[in-house]
Scaffold this active site. Sequence first.
Site, short mmCIF file in Angstrom:
data_model
loop_
_atom_site.label_atom_id
_atom_site.label_comp_id
_atom_site.label_asym_id
_atom_site.label_seq_id
_atom_site.Cartn_x
_atom_site.Cartn_y
_atom_site.Cartn_z
N HIS A 91 -2.13 3.17 8.49
CA HIS A 91 -3.31 2.52 7.90
C HIS A 91 -3.61 1.27 8.71
CE1 HIS A 91 -6.09 0.50 5.36
NE2 HIS A 91 -5.22 -0.40 4.93
N GLU A 127 0.81 -1.21 0.00
CA GLU A 127 0.00 0.00 0.00
C GLU A 127 0.85 1.27 0.00
OE1 GLU A 127 -3.03 -0.04 -0.47
OE2 GLU A 127 -3.96 -1.83 0.37
#
Length: 265
Positions: free
Chosen positions: A97, A78
């Site tokens: 995240h 990511e």
Amino acid sequence: MTSEYEIKKEICEIGRRIYNKGMVAANDGNISVKLNDNEFLCTPTGVSKGFMTPDYICKVDKDGKVIQANGNFKPSSEIKMHMRVYKERPDVVSVVHAHPMYATGFAIAGIPLTQPIMPEAVISLGCVPIAEYGTPSTEEIPDAVSKYLPYYDAVLLENHGALTYADSLLAAYHKMESVEFYAQLLFIAKQIGGPKELSETQVQRLYEIRRQFGMTGKHPADLCQNKKDGKANCFGCNGKEHQSADTNELVSEITKRVIEQLGLK
């Protein structure tokens, strides 16, 4: 100045915290820290955030390409999402995240965290919008998140999780905690009759308190006060170049009342 090794240790500690609090499962989640304009530390892919040691942490450049990684460790898949945040928010030093249970539940249900239910959430977050769904590891998520970056420090990811970012790793983590606590309280309130929301006047007073505190980051309280009633905001304006009709009317009304109180009319 904090050493790179100490920052790696802090990333591992935050990883343990989000894991122990149930904000991630298995190998979920990712964390990154900006060292300078072209060097970033990030957690590796395929590794539990609760069991990392400093040698796990990777270093990448602004394009997400590996500068340094030990063994078979590779940067988080990511990383594109993290790099978009750093690119569009120069004030951000860290991105977190995770998949906190309640906040992710709201993201899956398509319900943004916008109800003003407690002062702390109003002051620290304002509200948390939902970025449209994007396929993980692609540019779809960064593109979806991009529109919210100038205005918020936290965003839910539709059917995915939550993203927070701030001017320090600890602050970014605290925002993730705050998002989850907010979501949990809102969920509970909905089960026992529905939340009693703060009034618009109460919210605006809290926004003013935030402005007085001089808190960093982006927040609805930072919207240009010259733009109201759903009109486009203008972050960073000096208040002189955006004088609106609403503002002129307000000034006129204040002037009128002052004259009346002074008995000059």
